[in-house]
Design an enzyme around this catalytic site. Structure first.
Site, mmCIF file in Angstrom:
data_model
loop_
_atom_site.group_PDB
_atom_site.id
_atom_site.type_symbol
_atom_site.label_atom_id
_atom_site.label_comp_id
_atom_site.label_asym_id
_atom_site.label_seq_id
_atom_site.Cartn_x
_atom_site.Cartn_y
_atom_site.Cartn_z
ATOM 1 N N CYS A 1 -7.177 -27.706 12.110
ATOM 2 C CA CYS A 1 -8.327 -28.496 12.160
ATOM 3 C C CYS A 1 -7.933 -30.011 12.077
ATOM 4 O O CYS A 1 -8.468 -30.857 12.542
ATOM 5 C CB CYS A 1 -9.297 -28.065 11.452
ATOM 6 S SG CYS A 1 -10.159 -26.548 11.715
ATOM 7 N N CYS B 1 -13.655 -28.065 7.766
ATOM 8 C CA CYS B 1 -12.372 -27.537 7.572
ATOM 9 C C CYS B 1 -11.128 -28.499 7.550
ATOM 10 O O CYS B 1 -10.818 -29.562 8.329
ATOM 11 C CB CYS B 1 -11.853 -26.164 8.491
ATOM 12 S SG CYS B 1 -10.296 -25.530 8.047
ATOM 13 N N HIS C 1 -5.524 -20.854 10.987
ATOM 14 C CA HIS C 1 -6.703 -21.367 10.622
ATOM 15 C C HIS C 1 -7.781 -20.315 9.893
ATOM 16 O O HIS C 1 -8.133 -20.566 8.896
ATOM 17 C CB HIS C 1 -7.613 -21.725 11.806
ATOM 18 C CG HIS C 1 -9.182 -22.038 11.759
ATOM 19 N ND1 HIS C 1 -9.709 -22.955 11.023
ATOM 20 C CD2 HIS C 1 -10.284 -21.115 11.874
ATOM 21 C CE1 HIS C 1 -11.022 -23.124 10.725
ATOM 22 N NE2 HIS C 1 -11.256 -21.773 11.305
ATOM 23 N N CYS D 1 -7.661 -27.527 7.157
ATOM 24 C CA CYS D 1 -6.581 -26.678 7.520
ATOM 25 C C CYS D 1 -5.642 -27.600 8.477
ATOM 26 O O CYS D 1 -5.972 -28.745 9.281
ATOM 27 C CB CYS D 1 -6.841 -25.258 8.076
ATOM 28 S SG CYS D 1 -7.199 -25.260 9.681
ATOM 29 N N GLY E 1 -0.797 5.836 2.210
ATOM 30 C CA GLY E 1 -1.895 6.896 2.208
ATOM 31 C C GLY E 1 -2.768 6.651 3.293
ATOM 32 O O GLY E 1 -3.373 7.443 3.785
ATOM 33 N N ASP F 1 1.032 -1.387 0.114
ATOM 34 C CA ASP F 1 0.106 0.071 0.095
ATOM 35 C C ASP F 1 0.926 1.292 -0.002
ATOM 36 O O ASP F 1 2.213 1.105 0.221
ATOM 37 C CB ASP F 1 -0.952 -0.140 1.139
ATOM 38 C CG ASP F 1 -0.408 0.020 2.404
ATOM 39 O OD1 ASP F 1 0.827 0.022 2.671
ATOM 40 O OD2 ASP F 1 -1.010 -0.386 3.750
ATOM 41 N N ASP G 1 -8.495 -7.227 0.633
ATOM 42 C CA ASP G 1 -7.473 -7.364 1.980
ATOM 43 C C ASP G 1 -8.186 -7.112 2.779
ATOM 44 O O ASP G 1 -9.046 -6.088 2.912
ATOM 45 C CB ASP G 1 -6.236 -6.964 1.643
ATOM 46 C CG ASP G 1 -6.308 -5.298 1.841
ATOM 47 O OD1 ASP G 1 -5.757 -5.254 3.008
ATOM 48 O OD2 ASP G 1 -6.694 -4.471 1.111
#
Length: 376
Positions: A314, A309, A340, A311, A94, A91, A271
């Site tokens: 999990c 899930c 997670h 992941c 700003g 970014d 984002d």
């Protein structure tokens, strides 16, 4: 650079390419590593090998303060510094015009800040922002802008919007100059403009029409005080004026429902610090809604955070164990929770892409947009 391969209503399924990382499938969620790291002890290796991250985002202002963009340049650029070989967006600094409102002064030349670290004075304008981002070597540099708090007086929003356009013209000149230098870290760096205009549709439309020749576009200055429905109205108003062959980025947004609704309105990039920030406080996202892992009811719960899930967290740990880690204030608890939540967000955008591929996005939106905001 960007190709729309399928549409369902305004929702777009696309492919984005840049200097690092090959093809990025969109819609995409960019994982926020403000200071070249995800808060919560998650490394670039985790992002790549465990969490399904496609793009990482870092903060120009914070990296300018420490370790210093000159240090990052000497280390070979941000990709080498943090060991992330995929695309990076930086970014512009700003947003700190907004978030450090009590510590800054705005002029036509740029913004003078008082450092939030030690109070020393910093000046940043369009040229400085471009030079910092060039030193970082990101794939996408964001133009320097002013983010105005909502609601804002019309006259101030108009003057700010016009100044942001003048800053963009200076950004473009300096960005082109830097990319042409023989020792530039990333000569393929792109420049995205940021659409401003507060919550005034006429200003938003005018400003988008003025910036319509860049590599891509962000809608900034939303989710900063206005109601969610107003945010959606502004996206709807400006979307017809955003070139269809360029990527569209909604900055700093947001909840799973916000992302689904943003996709429905033609947005490609998202984002937000929310998944990592919430995770560090024990607030976790699941396909049945949100839960607070600190709740006493999970003390003996052998289930994973989310039975749906897959992941790494999990697959290996119970709710009871994670609750214990938070209760004992063990750092591992934050790390696992952040992993997670980031995996969930990356999986969310994958499921959105899958639904678009199958022509079933509206059904997915109907099923998940509100449900994901409910509490388990």
């Amino acid at each position: 650079m960007f190709k729309v391969i399928k549409k369902e209503g305004k929702a777009r399924r696309g492919v984005f390419t840049c200097a690092h990382g090959g093809e990025v499938q969109t819609p995409v969620f960019m994982n926020v590593g403000t200071q070249a790291a995800i808060k919560g002890g998650v490394s670039a290796i985790d992002l790549k090998e465990r969490l399904g991250t496609q793009i990482e985002l870092s903060n120009t202002y914070h990296l300018h303060l420490r370790p210093g963009d000159d240090v990052v340049r000497q280390m070979g650029g941000l990709h080498k510094f943090m060991r992330w070989d995929g695309p990076i967006l930086t970014d512009s600094g700003g947003f700190q015009v907004f978030s450090l409102a009590g510590l800054r002064k705005i002029s036509e030349e740029g913004v003078t800040f008082a450092s939030h670290l030690d109070g020393h004075r910093i000046f940043m304008g369009p040229e400085e922002s471009m030079r910092i981002q060039s030193n970082l070597g990101s794939d996408i540099a964001m133009a320097f802008d002013e983010c105005v708090e909502n609601p804002a007086p019309y006259d101030y929003a108009k003057a700010s919007c016009e100044r942001t356009l003048r800053w963009l013209e200076r950004c473009k000149r300096e960005h082109d100059r830097l990319n042409a230098l023989p020792d530039t870290v990333n000569p393929g760096q792109m420049l995205f403009g940021i659409n401003q205009g507060a919550t005034y549709a006429d200003l938003r439309i005018w400003h988008m029409q003025q910036i319509a020749k860049l590599d891509g576009y962000a809608i900034g200055g939303l989710a900063v005080g206005e109601p969610t429905e107003v945010m959606y109205e502004i996206i709807d108003a400006v979307e017809p004026y955003m070139p269809a062959d360029k990527p569209r980025y909604l900055m700093g947004v947001g909840t799973p429902g916000n992302i689904i609704e943003g996709v429905a309105r033609g947005v490609d990039f998202f984002d937000c610090v929310m998944p990592a920030r919430n995770a560090r406080h024990g607030k976790l996202f699941t396909w049945r809604g949100t839960l607070n892992i600190k709740n006493a009811k999970y003390k003996l719960d052998e289930q994973p955070i989310d039975p749906e899930c897959d992941c790494p967290v999990c697959r290996n740990f119970s709710r009871a164990y994670l609750r214990h880690l938070f209760t004992a204030e063990e750092m591992l608890g934050m790390r696992l929770a952040v992993m997670h939540n980031l995996y969930f967000y990356n999986k969310l955008t994958q499921r959105i892409r899958d639904s678009l591929d199958a022509g079933e996005f509206e059904a997915f939106r109907e099923e998940c947009s509100k449900k994901l905001a409910e509490k388990v």
